[in-house]
Design a protein around this motif. Sequence first.
Motif, PDB file in Angstrom:
ATOM      1  N   ASN A 338      55.452   5.862  41.348  1.00 29.78           N
ATOM      2  CA  ASN A 338      55.914   7.212  41.693  1.00 29.78           C
ATOM      3  C   ASN A 338      55.002   7.924  42.695  1.00 29.78           C
ATOM      4  N   SER A 339      53.858   7.304  43.046  1.00 24.19           N
ATOM      5  CA  SER A 339      52.918   7.941  43.983  1.00 24.19           C
ATOM      6  C   SER A 339      52.309   6.902  44.928  1.00 24.19           C
ATOM      7  N   LYS A 340      53.109   5.968  45.405  1.00 28.38           N
ATOM      8  CA  LYS A 340      52.612   4.822  46.164  1.00 28.38           C
ATOM      9  C   LYS A 340      51.800   5.240  47.379  1.00 28.38           C
ATOM     10  N   GLU A 341      52.276   6.213  48.137  1.00 22.82           N
ATOM     11  CA  GLU A 341      51.582   6.607  49.365  1.00 22.82           C
ATOM     12  C   GLU A 341      50.186   7.135  49.063  1.00 22.82           C
ATOM     13  N   ILE A 342      50.069   7.952  48.023  1.00 22.72           N
ATOM     14  CA  ILE A 342      48.760   8.504  47.653  1.00 22.72           C
ATOM     15  C   ILE A 342      47.830   7.391  47.198  1.00 22.72           C
ATOM     16  N   PHE A 343      48.341   6.480  46.375  1.00 22.46           N
ATOM     17  CA  PHE A 343      47.518   5.364  45.898  1.00 22.46           C
ATOM     18  C   PHE A 343      47.050   4.503  47.069  1.00 22.46           C
ATOM     19  N   ASP A 345      46.742   5.417  50.234  1.00 29.70           N
ATOM     20  CA  ASP A 345      45.875   6.173  51.138  1.00 29.70           C
ATOM     21  C   ASP A 345      44.424   6.211  50.667  1.00 29.70           C
ATOM     22  N   PHE A 346      44.200   6.040  49.368  1.00 24.03           N
ATOM     23  CA  PHE A 346      42.843   6.212  48.848  1.00 24.03           C
ATOM     24  C   PHE A 346      41.864   5.215  49.447  1.00 24.03           C
ATOM     25  N   LYS A 347      42.345   4.050  49.875  1.00 22.82           N
ATOM     26  CA  LYS A 347      41.437   3.039  50.435  1.00 22.82           C
ATOM     27  C   LYS A 347      40.737   3.550  51.695  1.00 22.82           C
ATOM     28  N   TYR A 348      41.332   4.527  52.367  1.00 19.24           N
ATOM     29  CA  TYR A 348      40.730   5.051  53.591  1.00 19.24           C
ATOM     30  C   TYR A 348      39.588   6.020  53.315  1.00 19.24           C
ATOM     31  N   PHE A 354      36.755   4.919  40.657  1.00 18.83           N
ATOM     32  CA  PHE A 354      36.468   5.987  39.698  1.00 18.83           C
ATOM     33  C   PHE A 354      36.693   7.361  40.332  1.00 18.83           C
ATOM     34  N   ASP A 355      36.366   7.486  41.625  1.00 20.51           N
ATOM     35  CA  ASP A 355      36.497   8.763  42.316  1.00 20.51           C
ATOM     36  C   ASP A 355      37.949   9.163  42.528  1.00 20.51           C
ATOM     37  N   PHE A 356      38.867   8.215  42.439  1.00 13.58           N
ATOM     38  CA  PHE A 356      40.288   8.533  42.522  1.00 13.58           C
ATOM     39  C   PHE A 356      40.673   9.510  41.419  1.00 13.58           C
ATOM     40  N   PHE A 361      42.110  13.108  43.569  1.00 15.58           N
ATOM     41  CA  PHE A 361      42.849  12.622  44.736  1.00 15.58           C
ATOM     42  C   PHE A 361      44.265  12.204  44.357  1.00 15.58           C
ATOM     43  N   PHE A 362      44.436  11.744  43.120  1.00 12.64           N
ATOM     44  CA  PHE A 362      45.733  11.230  42.672  1.00 12.64           C
ATOM     45  C   PHE A 362      46.835  12.280  42.719  1.00 12.64           C
ATOM     46  N   ARG A 363      46.463  13.564  42.730  1.00 10.37           N
ATOM     47  CA  ARG A 363      47.480  14.626  42.703  1.00 10.37           C
ATOM     48  C   ARG A 363      48.198  14.772  44.045  1.00 10.37           C
ATOM     49  N   GLU A 364      47.433  15.015  45.097  1.00  8.55           N
ATOM     50  CA  GLU A 364      48.051  15.305  46.405  1.00  8.55           C
ATOM     51  C   GLU A 364      47.469  14.471  47.535  1.00  8.55           C
ATOM     52  N   GLY A 365      46.568  13.555  47.236  1.00  8.23           N
ATOM     53  CA  GLY A 365      45.995  12.710  48.271  1.00  8.23           C
ATOM     54  C   GLY A 365      45.203  13.501  49.287  1.00  8.23           C
ATOM     55  N   PHE A 366      45.373  13.171  50.547  1.00  7.03           N
ATOM     56  CA  PHE A 366      44.638  13.864  51.606  1.00  7.03           C
ATOM     57  C   PHE A 366      45.078  15.313  51.730  1.00  7.03           C
TER      58      PHE A 366
END
Length: 374
Positions: A338-343, A345-348, A354-356, A361-366
């Motif tokens: 349900n949040s593929k783009e945010i997940f 994007d975190f690699k960048y 753990f910081d995710f 970050f999991f809520r709204e990403g960038f």
Amino acid sequence: MILSGLKYSRFIGEPREWSIVGRDENYAYFGNMNLLVGKNASGKSRTLNVIREIANLLAGRINIKQVISPSGHYELIFKNESYSYKYAFAFKDRIVTEEVLSYNDKVILDRNRKIFIDTPKPEVLSGIGDSELAVALFDAQDKPYFPDLVLWGQSLRNHMFANQVEKNRLVKDCTQATEDPQDIEPVHTFFKGQQQFGNNFVSEIKTGMNELGYSISDINIRETTAGYSLFVEEDGEYAVSQRDMSQGMFRALSLFIMLCYARMTNLSLCMLIDDMGEGLDFDRSQMIIDMVIKKINNSNMQFFMTSNDRHVMNQISLKYWSVISRDHTKSIFYDYQNSKEIFDDFKYTGLNNFDFLATDFFREGFGLIDEEND
């Protein structure tokens, strides 16, 4: 078959109302491997309890009178490679008010419309109690009408990494399962595996233990004055009983016994593990997680694990994560589906997994980071 989607609510309309939902009020989605993470009181252990309760209901171990809440609503999706079930049921004052089951989008059970499998069978539904689920019914030959769901309920096992009870419990008869079929009972499972598969079964477990750094040359069952116990031989020199093993060694041994048995029998298995990695050092917790993922991917097995351990979180890919955020009466699940783009994007960010969770970050990403910078 695995549980792939869940929505749930209980104590509906009361101050203590609580629900499980996915992002945007959708399902919480699951795969073969699921790590449930979240801050304290987010609902991790509660979610495991709900899954355990669902399994007990489908297996017929309990009925609605025995669940924690007098009112509840469940929406479930079960899937395998070729078919899917959607199952919804609700109850109020411990009386079932709704129960609908679809197979590949075809309704095969609707309690209120008196639909039962392919043709209306009011004689079956008319005999069911107000607090019983129709999917847990058995016919006159003691066979379940809906075996896929019943067998999934029966397949559930608990494995509590932080619990000493399993390690200290011996059995009076290694040929018989314990009274609670949900518990992982390694002595009986080892006995069955050794009887069915012989040295191949024992060798696979030893290989796994050796890869973790435990120098195990033999595994067997011995009778003691307190009951039957697992024993391991270390370095080909001396035997150690399960009560004398370290907590980490016993946890790993009992987990490998269950995994090897499930793989060799092609057993459909749903396993709940609270506090994954407890009792294991950093290197071993990393290795056992890698080994578990390798064994269960594309299998009939499904794992639900919880952990607050930074090292465990950093070892497990985010695609297996379900991040739980508590919002008043709701535990909201953010997952890869349900949040593929945010997940992705975190690699960048260059941060650890753990910081995710720690940075939200999991809520709204960038988008969340941009708001903070403004």
